[in-house]
Design an enzyme around this catalytic site. Structure first.
Site, PDB file in Angstrom:
ATOM      1  N   GLY A 279      58.621  -9.484  69.646  1.00 22.85           N
ATOM      2  CA  GLY A 279      57.392  -9.825  70.692  1.00 22.85           C
ATOM      3  C   GLY A 279      57.714  -9.353  71.958  1.00 22.85           C
ATOM      4  O   GLY A 279      56.760  -9.770  72.848  1.00 22.85           O
TER       5      GLY A 279
ATOM      6  N   HIS B 116      65.521  10.633  88.500  1.00 20.53           N
ATOM      7  CA  HIS B 116      64.474  11.467  87.844  1.00 20.53           C
ATOM      8  C   HIS B 116      63.571  10.565  87.100  1.00 20.53           C
ATOM      9  O   HIS B 116      63.637   9.444  87.068  1.00 20.53           O
ATOM     10  CB  HIS B 116      65.165  12.552  86.721  1.00 20.53           C
ATOM     11  CG  HIS B 116      65.986  11.802  85.750  1.00 20.53           C
ATOM     12  ND1 HIS B 116      67.206  11.255  85.915  1.00 20.53           N
ATOM     13  CD2 HIS B 116      65.856  11.584  84.376  1.00 20.53           C
ATOM     14  CE1 HIS B 116      67.847  10.608  84.986  1.00 20.53           C
ATOM     15  NE2 HIS B 116      67.059  10.924  83.986  1.00 20.53           N
TER      16      HIS B 116
ATOM     17  N   HIS C  31      62.725   9.831  83.705  1.00 17.15           N
ATOM     18  CA  HIS C  31      63.002   9.019  82.711  1.00 17.15           C
ATOM     19  C   HIS C  31      62.739   7.376  82.622  1.00 17.15           C
ATOM     20  O   HIS C  31      63.220   6.981  83.708  1.00 17.15           O
ATOM     21  CB  HIS C  31      64.368   9.257  82.000  1.00 17.15           C
ATOM     22  CG  HIS C  31      64.297  10.505  81.001  1.00 17.15           C
ATOM     23  ND1 HIS C  31      65.331  11.465  81.030  1.00 17.15           N
ATOM     24  CD2 HIS C  31      63.340  11.052  80.355  1.00 17.15           C
ATOM     25  CE1 HIS C  31      65.364  12.561  80.141  1.00 17.15           C
ATOM     26  NE2 HIS C  31      63.863  12.319  79.793  1.00 17.15           N
TER      27      HIS C  31
ATOM     28  N   ASP D 155      71.187  11.583  85.644  1.00  9.58           N
ATOM     29  CA  ASP D 155      71.627  12.134  84.450  1.00  9.58           C
ATOM     30  C   ASP D 155      71.736  13.476  84.568  1.00  9.58           C
ATOM     31  O   ASP D 155      71.031  14.173  85.301  1.00  9.58           O
ATOM     32  CB  ASP D 155      70.446  11.997  83.464  1.00  9.58           C
ATOM     33  CG  ASP D 155      70.472  10.561  82.838  1.00  9.58           C
ATOM     34  OD1 ASP D 155      71.400   9.750  83.219  1.00  9.58           O
ATOM     35  OD2 ASP D 155      69.317   9.887  82.236  1.00  9.58           O
TER      36      ASP D 155
ATOM     37  N   ASP E 120      77.564  10.326  85.283  1.00 11.71           N
ATOM     38  CA  ASP E 120      77.155  10.098  84.010  1.00 11.71           C
ATOM     39  C   ASP E 120      77.981  10.138  82.723  1.00 11.71           C
ATOM     40  O   ASP E 120      78.493  11.339  82.539  1.00 11.71           O
ATOM     41  CB  ASP E 120      75.476  11.117  83.682  1.00 11.71           C
ATOM     42  CG  ASP E 120      74.864  10.860  82.321  1.00 11.71           C
ATOM     43  OD1 ASP E 120      75.131   9.842  81.817  1.00 11.71           O
ATOM     44  OD2 ASP E 120      74.612  11.853  81.873  1.00 11.71           O
TER      45      ASP E 120
ATOM     46  N   HIS F  96      66.925  20.266  68.194  1.00  8.15           N
ATOM     47  CA  HIS F  96      67.228  19.261  69.422  1.00  8.15           C
ATOM     48  C   HIS F  96      68.377  19.542  69.998  1.00  8.15           C
ATOM     49  O   HIS F  96      69.427  19.667  69.327  1.00  8.15           O
ATOM     50  CB  HIS F  96      67.227  17.712  68.772  1.00  8.15           C
ATOM     51  CG  HIS F  96      67.236  16.793  69.921  1.00  8.15           C
ATOM     52  ND1 HIS F  96      66.298  16.748  71.095  1.00  8.15           N
ATOM     53  CD2 HIS F  96      68.099  16.059  70.346  1.00  8.15           C
ATOM     54  CE1 HIS F  96      66.910  15.898  71.767  1.00  8.15           C
ATOM     55  NE2 HIS F  96      67.793  15.310  71.458  1.00  8.15           N
TER      56      HIS F  96
ATOM     57  N   SER G 192      70.871  17.647  73.327  1.00  5.83           N
ATOM     58  CA  SER G 192      70.666  16.532  74.258  1.00  5.83           C
ATOM     59  C   SER G 192      70.586  16.842  75.845  1.00  5.83           C
ATOM     60  O   SER G 192      70.977  18.090  76.028  1.00  5.83           O
ATOM     61  CB  SER G 192      72.411  15.799  74.054  1.00  5.83           C
ATOM     62  OG  SER G 192      72.266  14.884  75.108  1.00  5.83           O
ATOM     63  N   GLY G 193      70.169  16.094  76.572  1.00  2.00           N
ATOM     64  CA  GLY G 193      69.825  16.131  77.891  1.00  2.00           C
ATOM     65  C   GLY G 193      71.169  15.894  78.790  1.00  2.00           C
ATOM     66  O   GLY G 193      71.302  15.901  79.968  1.00  2.00           O
ATOM     67  N   HIS G 194      72.309  15.475  78.056  1.00  2.00           N
ATOM     68  CA  HIS G 194      73.362  15.003  78.997  1.00  2.00           C
ATOM     69  C   HIS G 194      74.498  15.649  78.571  1.00  2.00           C
ATOM     70  O   HIS G 194      74.924  16.284  77.647  1.00  2.00           O
ATOM     71  CB  HIS G 194      73.902  13.704  78.309  1.00  2.00           C
ATOM     72  CG  HIS G 194      72.710  12.741  78.635  1.00  2.00           C
ATOM     73  ND1 HIS G 194      72.571  11.783  79.830  1.00  2.00           N
ATOM     74  CD2 HIS G 194      71.498  12.219  77.814  1.00  2.00           C
ATOM     75  CE1 HIS G 194      71.518  10.950  79.581  1.00  2.00           C
ATOM     76  NE2 HIS G 194      70.901  11.384  78.784  1.00  2.00           N
TER      77      HIS G 194
ATOM     78  N   HIS H  57      76.715   5.051  83.687  1.00  2.00           N
ATOM     79  CA  HIS H  57      75.573   5.154  82.249  1.00  2.00           C
ATOM     80  C   HIS H  57      76.348   5.137  80.986  1.00  2.00           C
ATOM     81  O   HIS H  57      76.526   5.977  80.651  1.00  2.00           O
ATOM     82  CB  HIS H  57      74.928   6.436  82.683  1.00  2.00           C
ATOM     83  CG  HIS H  57      74.019   6.561  83.779  1.00  2.00           C
ATOM     84  ND1 HIS H  57      73.517   7.993  84.072  1.00  2.00           N
ATOM     85  CD2 HIS H  57      73.594   5.883  84.822  1.00  2.00           C
ATOM     86  CE1 HIS H  57      72.718   7.796  85.262  1.00  2.00           C
ATOM     87  NE2 HIS H  57      73.051   6.598  85.471  1.00  2.00           N
TER      88      HIS H  57
HETATM   89 ZN   LIG Z   1      69.279   8.004  81.709  1.00  2.00          ZN
HETATM   90 ZN   LIG Z   2      67.409  11.014  81.856  1.00  2.00          ZN
END
Ligand SMILES: [Zn+2]
Ligand SMILES: [Zn+2]
Length: 551
Positions: free
Chosen positions: A46, A71, A73, A161, A193, A364, A366-368, A390
């Site tokens: 919940g 950014h 996100h 990031d 990061d 796909h 990754s963005g990192h 992070h």
């Molecule tokens: Zn992030």
């Molecule tokens: Zn991000």
């Protein structure tokens, strides 16, 4: 002799994934970098979102000068409504990030009263003792920046990031030059990061998914459903390009996907040729092999468009035998159950499902950045101190080791949420601790906040009561064995038990045969609908707990 020190105080994201938020303090001036949320684990029933405890900022309200975002996100901007309802400060971010922030603030009626200031890479701005230069970096989302912050004791760079994508699809290059320039000038601390510290090598660029996706587009004979995070602008761009090349019209399905696509188009990140995108209603005018549905819900969120389509309960997104569904995203740990539930339903409709299982080619990325990208940036910047940000403690710890092995830094310092790190040119130490933690927020209201689950339960029970909905389902028949039993506590005036029972029955009737077999979805729908009804008729927000008994 200088005794004043710069303080670095992480309030979220150091020791967990998500809710990134970090304060930088010099004397009486505080700036805050990022204001993120975390999506709750399923045991927090919940609760809709989790945000960092910002008692430290509230106690020092008079000194907080600004929030600066790296950014758009949600783990970097999602807690903004909650923080801004406590402290009124200007928010600095790049153009694209601001577009996301505006939507988020508008939903929470905070847009009019918030001062939003656009920042541009390479254009410095000053807040109190801090002069800040945004540096363009590449990531899975566009318009991301690192922040180089000149402080009285030296330069601090916060990466936000990033990954180092050497051929970004929007042509906006990772600004390695500026990092190198700062490296030459001398940098006191690099906050970097740590997300992908377990990955060796380099993270592939966003374009790396094109060959495999192209092959999927070629092979698909019927409709193609393409799902990715609505914030993955590059991925959306790739999907739109492929649709055009393969002669498919595109229908955009799901609110977040529509909003995101519109923002990206407005700001020039995607270029949609005339006639490519059609209204969902127009799909019936085209044969299946000429259609792509860009649809939200890649994490199996129960109310998302894809989840509903998977159980044949979406007006426009209808999945038929031979259609292909591509989940172009990673499976976020914790979401496995709901994602595989959706995948199961899709197979039941005889759809072909392609998801990131690590073996069938890249759909796909990754963005990192991976280890080599972290090392590369450390080499360019050559900071005196490296501070991992992070990640959970293990990530931060490993990142520190990797950084030391480069030989390019003096010290790597692992700090966690609440630590106060004091530093100047000569010295660095953990000084003391401030209060931090997780704050759970229930849906619908940014003020409906509690410190922990027990407190929350007690408060809701005492103020708004509780409703227990017991559904006895006959396992053999797959049907309700008896009318739902409703138990209400803490409702003084007016009995709405009958009304509630009707509401639950109505909800159950609205479910497709297939949805009914999915107890997770049954419970969620019953909860949401009943909550809406009770809030409307009584103005109260009780805790609602649907229970399913199989008999
Ligand atoms: Zn992030
Ligand atoms: Zn991000």
């Amino acid at each position: 002799m200088q005794t004043k020190k710069l303080k670095i105080i992480p309030l979220g994201g150091l020791g967990e994934f998500g809710m990134n938020c970090l304060a930088l303090r010099w004397e009486d001036d505080i700036i805050v970098i990022d204001a993120g949320l975390m999506f709750p684990e399923s045991e927090l029933l919940g609760v809709d979102i989790v945000v960092p405890d910002i008692s430290y900022l509230v106690e020092n309200k008079a000194h907080v000068r600004a929030i600066i975002l790296t950014h758009g996100h949600m783990d970097h901007i999602g807690a903004l409504p909650w923080i801004l309802s406590e402290i009124k400060v200007p928010v600095y971010a790049t153009e694209f990030t601001l577009a996301y922030v505006e939507g988020n603030l508008e939903e929470n009626q905070l847009l009019d009263e918030t001062e939003l200031i656009e920042i541009v890479p390479r254009e410095k701005f000053t807040i109190g003792p801090f002069t800040i230069e945004p540096i363009h970096v590449t990531h899975s989302l566009v318009d991301a920046v690192s922040l180089a912050i000149e402080t009285p004791v030296g330069i601090v760079i916060h990466t936000g990031d990033f990954k180092i994508d050497l051929a970004p699809l929007d042509g906006k290059l990772f600004d390695l030059h500026t990092f190198a320039e700062y490296g030459k000038r001398g940098v006191l601390a690099l906050l970097q990061d740590s997300t992908n510290v377990d990955r060796t090598g380099y993270t592939p660029g966003e374009a790396a998914v094109i060959p495999r996706l192209d092959e999927i587009f070629s092979r698909t004979k019927k409709k193609l459903f393409f799902s990715c995070f609505s914030s993955s602008i590059y991925r959306i761009r790739i999907a739109l390009d492929l649709a055009r090349q393969h002669g498919r019209k595109v229908a955009v399905i799901g609110r977040s996907m529509m909003e995101s696509t519109e923002i990206a188009q407005d700001l020039g990140y995607i270029d949609i040729p005339q006639g490519l995108v059609i209204n969902p209603g127009q799909m019936r005018d085209y044969p299946p092999e000429q259609l792509m549905l860009l649809i939200s819900g890649t994490q199996g969120e129960p109310m998302s468009a894809l989840s509903r389509a998977a159980v044949d309960n979406h007006k426009h997104a209808i999945i038929e035998a031979g259609d292909t569904v591509v989940l172009s995203s990673r499976i976020i740990p914790g979401n496995e159950k709901s994602i595989f539930r959706v995948i199961d339903h899709l197979y039941r409709r005889d759809a072909q499902v392609i998801y990131d299982n690590g073996s069938n080619g890249l759909i796909h990325v990754s963005g990192h950045g991976s280890q080599e990208e972290m090392r590369l940036l450390i080499n360019l910047v050559r900071p005196k101190y490296l501070i991992p940000i992070h990640g959970n403690y293990g990530n931060l710890h490993k990142h520190a080791q990797i950084a030391m092995e480069t030989g390019a830094i003096e010290h790597a310092i692992v700090i966690e949420d609440g630590d106060v790190l004091e530093l100047d040119k000569k010295d660095v130490r953990k000084h003391d601790k401030v209060a931090t933690g997780r704050v759970l927020i229930d849906s619908g209201s940014s003020t409906d906040v509690v410190e922990d689950l027990v407190l929350r339960d007690r408060r809701i029970l005492s103020e708004d009561g509780m409703v227990l909905v017991i559904l006895a389902i006959n396992k053999r028949l797959g049907k309700l064995d008896q009318p739902p039993e409703i138990v209400m506590r803490g409702f003084g005036a007016g009995d709405i038990t009958e009304q509630a029972r009707d509401n639950v029955l109505q909800t159950l009737h609205s479910l497709s045969a297939e949805e009914k077999t999915d107890y997770g979805m049954v419970k969620e729908k019953v909860r949401v609908e009943l909550k809406r009804m009770i809030q409307k008729t009584t103005g109260r927000r009780p805790m609602i707990m649907p229970v399913i008994l199989e008999i």
